[in-house]
Motif scaffolding. Structure first.
Motif, short mmCIF file in Angstrom:
data_model
loop_
_atom_site.label_atom_id
_atom_site.label_comp_id
_atom_site.label_asym_id
_atom_site.label_seq_id
_atom_site.Cartn_x
_atom_site.Cartn_y
_atom_site.Cartn_z
N CYS A 286 0.94 -1.51 -0.12
CA CYS A 286 0.17 -0.27 -0.18
C CYS A 286 1.04 1.54 -0.05
N HIS A 287 0.50 2.16 -0.92
CA HIS A 287 1.07 3.48 -0.62
C HIS A 287 0.92 4.42 0.77
N PHE A 288 1.97 5.06 0.92
CA PHE A 288 2.48 5.92 1.89
C PHE A 288 0.77 6.81 2.07
N LEU A 289 0.04 7.20 0.86
CA LEU A 289 -1.05 8.47 1.45
C LEU A 289 -2.39 7.68 0.93
N HIS A 290 -2.33 5.92 0.63
CA HIS A 290 -3.40 5.58 0.90
C HIS A 290 -4.07 5.66 2.16
N ILE A 291 -2.60 4.65 3.06
CA ILE A 291 -3.00 4.29 3.71
C ILE A 291 -3.59 5.47 5.11
N LEU A 292 -2.34 6.86 4.52
CA LEU A 292 -3.04 8.01 5.86
C LEU A 292 -4.49 8.23 5.77
N CYS A 293 -4.92 8.35 4.19
CA CYS A 293 -6.01 8.16 3.84
C CYS A 293 -7.13 7.71 4.38
N CYS A 294 -6.49 6.47 4.58
CA CYS A 294 -7.65 5.48 5.37
C CYS A 294 -7.53 5.37 6.65
N VAL A 295 -6.37 6.23 7.17
CA VAL A 295 -6.69 6.31 8.82
C VAL A 295 -7.13 6.98 9.34
N ARG A 296 -7.04 8.35 8.36
CA ARG A 296 -8.33 9.82 8.61
C ARG A 296 -9.32 9.47 8.82
N GLN A 297 -9.58 8.57 7.49
CA GLN A 297 -11.37 8.83 7.93
C GLN A 297 -11.86 7.55 9.12
N SER A 298 -10.56 6.70 9.17
CA SER A 298 -11.46 5.63 10.30
C SER A 298 -10.47 5.65 11.48
N TYR A 299 -10.02 7.77 12.02
CA TYR A 299 -9.33 7.47 13.41
C TYR A 299 -9.26 8.76 12.94
N SER A 300 -8.99 9.91 12.44
CA SER A 300 -8.89 11.72 13.20
C SER A 300 -8.42 11.68 12.04
N PRO A 301 -9.65 13.03 10.90
CA PRO A 301 -9.26 13.90 9.99
C PRO A 301 -8.22 14.77 9.91
N TYR A 302 -7.80 14.73 11.28
CA TYR A 302 -6.13 15.71 11.60
C TYR A 302 -5.06 15.74 12.19
N LEU A 303 -4.86 14.32 11.33
CA LEU A 303 -3.57 13.38 11.54
C LEU A 303 -2.68 13.95 9.94
N SER A 304 -1.90 14.42 11.08
CA SER A 304 -0.46 14.73 9.90
C SER A 304 0.28 13.60 9.41
N GLU A 305 0.97 14.11 8.35
CA GLU A 305 1.99 13.26 7.53
C GLU A 305 3.21 12.92 8.31
N MET A 306 3.33 13.65 9.10
CA MET A 306 4.31 13.56 10.39
C MET A 306 4.27 12.29 10.75
N VAL A 307 3.20 12.43 11.37
CA VAL A 307 3.01 11.54 12.68
C VAL A 307 2.36 9.62 11.52
N MET A 308 2.04 10.12 10.40
CA MET A 308 1.42 8.88 9.60
C MET A 308 2.85 8.17 9.48
N HIS A 309 4.16 8.81 9.56
CA HIS A 309 5.35 8.78 8.90
C HIS A 309 5.72 7.48 9.97
N HIS A 310 6.03 8.60 11.20
CA HIS A 310 6.29 8.10 12.02
C HIS A 310 6.01 6.35 12.73
N VAL A 311 4.23 6.47 12.54
CA VAL A 311 3.39 4.86 13.16
C VAL A 311 4.34 4.26 12.56
N LEU A 312 4.48 4.66 10.63
CA LEU A 312 4.68 3.20 9.75
C LEU A 312 6.68 2.95 10.23
#
Length: 332
Positions: A286-312
């Motif tokens: 899965c591409h990073f942007l796709h993962i970010l979009c899905c997590v924002r939909q199910s967790y929080s729409p205000y999640l930043s890209e840096m947070v997503m990078h850190h989690v991955l």
């Protein structure tokens, strides 16, 4: 190996190596450059012959998970799942001549030969050469944007006598706040709670240097306001690094510590696992942007890209996922 003394004179002192972010990252280099790489004069090692051997030791018994060791009370479904998992692991680790593999490891000198000692490896299913083409396109960009640019020490602004530089004092405070949150395994916090921790308050209350136009009378800028502003700036630094975040747009909302937010970790891992089962993501992940979009939909729409990078990155360090290529992730 080349021994041009002029090149060693320009070499960065070994004490400063850790300041270069590339130093602690896995570099993706051409084999030709690995062969021609100059060894440090500061940390001498034996010269290599230019032969690159990729070694990976594996005990054959370690690749087999005997089902006979299972408890007799285990259901047949569990035994079947274990068998399928065993077959999948064997399929990905069984290598033959001509297979395309992705290897991660470090360079070492063994018996006067330079080798890449593999720490992780797996076979890549690439019948259409898509992965190899992607790497061929990725490497020139990495060289142009990162490797070919010499590392430069950050220039620190001079501080006025009797005070600390504002930027450096905020950076120090943010590091101390980060250490405090991780050491105490704090999951959520409010800024006001940090302002009650004595050793952090002592750092936040230290005087900082400012230009003449920024000097404020102490009566109109009491110590409490200075401390509050210092903590706000320190938390902002941690937010920019993806270490803390808020689930809403309200600045008064609770802060979450990314390393301790197991819900976010599970949601992200669930997204990667679910999408990797789909045919369009099964091969390269899965591409990073796709993962970010899905997590924002199910967790929080205000999640930043840096947070997503850190989690991955956390999930990859825990071997829950693996990066298959630049920006793509796959679950084990």
């Amino acid at each position: 190996m080349q021994s041009d003394p002029a090149k060693y004179e320009a070499e960065m002192p070994s004490l400063l190596w850790g300041l270069d972010p590339v130093f602690s990252a896995f570099a993706r280099l051409y084999i030709k450059d690995i062969k021609e790489m100059n060894e440090s004069k500061q940390v001498p090692v034996d010269d290599g012959t230019g032969v690159i051997n990729c070694i990976c030791w594996k005990n054959p018994r370690e690749a087999e998970w005997p089902l006979s060791g299972l408890d007799t009370s285990c259901s047949s479904d569990l035994a079947e799942q274990m068998k399928k998992l065993q077959e999948e692991v064997l399929q990905k680790t069984k290598l033959e001549i001509g297979d395309v593999v992705r290897v991660r490891g470090h360079i070492r000198i063994y018996r006067e030969q330079r080798e890449i000692q593999a720490s992780t490896y797996y076979k890549v299913d690439d019948p259409m050469c898509e992965v190899q083409i992607s790497r061929m396109l990725e490497l020139p960009c990495l060289y142009r944007e990162v490797y070919d640019k010499p590392f430069k020490m950050p220039e620190e602004a001079p501080s006025a006598p009797g005070g600390l530089n504002l930027r450096s004092s905020i950076d120090v405070l943010s590091e101390k706040v980060k250490d405090f949150l991780l050491e105490n395994r704090i999951q959520t916090f409010y800024q006001q709670e940090l302002e009650t921790v004595d050793n952090l308050v002592s750092l936040a209350s230290q005087p900082v240097s400012r230009t003449d136009s920024q000097l404020v009378d102490s009566k109109s800028d009491p110590s409490s306001k200075q401390i509050h502003r210092a903590f706000k700036e320190a938390i902002k630094v941690l937010q920019e690094k993806g270490l803390v975040f808020q689930k809403s747009s309200s600045p008064k909302d609770v802060y979450h510590v990314t390393d301790q937010d197991k819900e976010l970790h599970n949601v992200t891992l669930g997204v990667v696992k679910a999408d990797c089962r789909k045919s369009r993501h099964a091969e390269k992940g899965c591409h990073f942007l796709h993962i970010l979009c899905c997590v924002r939909q199910s967790y929080s729409p205000y999640l930043s890209e840096m947070v997503m990078h850190h989690v991955l990155n956390l999930l990859e360090r825990n071997s829950d996922i693996v990066s298959t290529m630049e920006g793509y992730y796959m679950a084990f």
